[in-house]
Design a protein around this motif. Structure first.
Motif, PDB file in Angstrom:
ATOM      1  N   MET A   1       3.619  -0.316 -10.417  1.00 15.04           N
ATOM      2  CA  MET A   1       4.224   0.715  -9.584  1.00 15.04           C
ATOM      3  C   MET A   1       5.184   1.545 -10.426  1.00 15.04           C
ATOM      4  O   MET A   1       5.934   0.995 -11.232  1.00 15.04           O
ATOM      5  CB  MET A   1       4.975   0.039  -8.425  1.00 15.04           C
ATOM      6  CG  MET A   1       5.490   0.969  -7.359  1.00 15.04           C
ATOM      7  SD  MET A   1       6.048   0.063  -5.882  1.00 15.04           S
ATOM      8  CE  MET A   1       7.656  -0.475  -6.421  1.00 15.04           C
ATOM      9  N   HIS A   2       5.155   2.850 -10.222  1.00 10.58           N
ATOM     10  CA  HIS A   2       6.042   3.769 -10.943  1.00 10.58           C
ATOM     11  C   HIS A   2       5.941   3.592 -12.460  1.00 10.58           C
ATOM     12  O   HIS A   2       6.942   3.651 -13.174  1.00 10.58           O
ATOM     13  CB  HIS A   2       7.488   3.608 -10.495  1.00 10.58           C
ATOM     14  CG  HIS A   2       7.692   3.776  -9.021  1.00 10.58           C
ATOM     15  ND1 HIS A   2       7.330   4.915  -8.326  1.00 10.58           N
ATOM     16  CD2 HIS A   2       8.202   2.936  -8.099  1.00 10.58           C
ATOM     17  CE1 HIS A   2       7.621   4.766  -7.048  1.00 10.58           C
ATOM     18  NE2 HIS A   2       8.141   3.583  -6.877  1.00 10.58           N
TER      19      HIS A   2
ATOM     20  N   LEU B   1       0.816  -1.211   0.000  1.00  7.28           N
ATOM     21  CA  LEU B   1       0.000   0.000   0.000  1.00  7.28           C
ATOM     22  C   LEU B   1       0.852   1.264   0.000  1.00  7.28           C
ATOM     23  O   LEU B   1       1.896   1.319   0.637  1.00  7.28           O
ATOM     24  CB  LEU B   1      -0.905   0.025   1.237  1.00  7.28           C
ATOM     25  CG  LEU B   1      -1.863  -1.149   1.413  1.00  7.28           C
ATOM     26  CD1 LEU B   1      -2.652  -0.996   2.698  1.00  7.28           C
ATOM     27  CD2 LEU B   1      -2.769  -1.305   0.226  1.00  7.28           C
ATOM     28  N   TYR B   2       0.350   2.278  -0.706  1.00  9.21           N
ATOM     29  CA  TYR B   2       0.932   3.607  -0.595  1.00  9.21           C
ATOM     30  C   TYR B   2       0.433   4.210   0.718  1.00  9.21           C
ATOM     31  O   TYR B   2      -0.638   3.837   1.216  1.00  9.21           O
ATOM     32  CB  TYR B   2       0.495   4.481  -1.771  1.00  9.21           C
ATOM     33  CG  TYR B   2       1.135   4.106  -3.083  1.00  9.21           C
ATOM     34  CD1 TYR B   2       2.491   4.329  -3.301  1.00  9.21           C
ATOM     35  CD2 TYR B   2       0.384   3.543  -4.110  1.00  9.21           C
ATOM     36  CE1 TYR B   2       3.078   3.997  -4.515  1.00  9.21           C
ATOM     37  CE2 TYR B   2       0.973   3.207  -5.329  1.00  9.21           C
ATOM     38  CZ  TYR B   2       2.323   3.436  -5.515  1.00  9.21           C
ATOM     39  OH  TYR B   2       2.898   3.104  -6.706  1.00  9.21           O
TER      40      TYR B   2
END
Length: 137
Positions: free
Chosen positions: A123-124, A3-4
């Motif tokens: 992600m990213h 999680l962010y």
């Protein structure tokens, strides 16, 4: 971590529910603090159904500032004791293929790669594969 920070709901009520659920189903939750803040944790969620009650899925996290101090090894040693005392014969987890530090720890603690979970995380701006890893007693 999956999680962010903005996705994590760390309200005291949600944490209490998580702890109560862990206790109800015979799971494990370990935490390490430095006196005023949480620096590491390990959660082992035991299989709730009879056919998988012998296994547990592991989630572990250690703050980068606390890495390399033996905390991961300490958590996994406690996990092994708990597993043996609770008739857990299989421990499993996933780890990003790029996370070589975690992979080395897991390998040292007896986990082996069983497979690849392709495009598991976005992600990213790109997809990341994860390894399935497990340890059997």
């Amino acid at each position: 971590m999956l999680l962010y920070p903005e996705e994590r709901n760390s309200s005291i009520f949600l944490l209490q529910d998580n702890i109560q659920s862990s206790l109800k189903y015979g799971s494990l939750l370990l935490v390490i603090d430095d006196g005023n803040k949480l620096v590491g944790y390990l959660q082992a969620s035991r299989g709730r159904y009879k056919k998988i009650h012998h296994s547990a899925y592991i989630v572990v996290g250690i703050l980068a500032a606390a890495a390399g101090k033996g905390l991961g090894k300490l958590l996994f040693k406690e996990l092994d004791c708990w597993a043996r005392n609770n008739n857990i014969t299989r421990l499993e987890l996933t780890v990003m293929k790029s996370n070589k530090i975690a992979q080395r720890l897991y390998s040292k603690m007896g986990f082996k790669i069983e497979g690849v979970k392709h495009n598991s995380i976005f992600m990213h701006g790109h997809y990341i594969d994860e390894y399935y890893m497990a340890k059997c007693f």
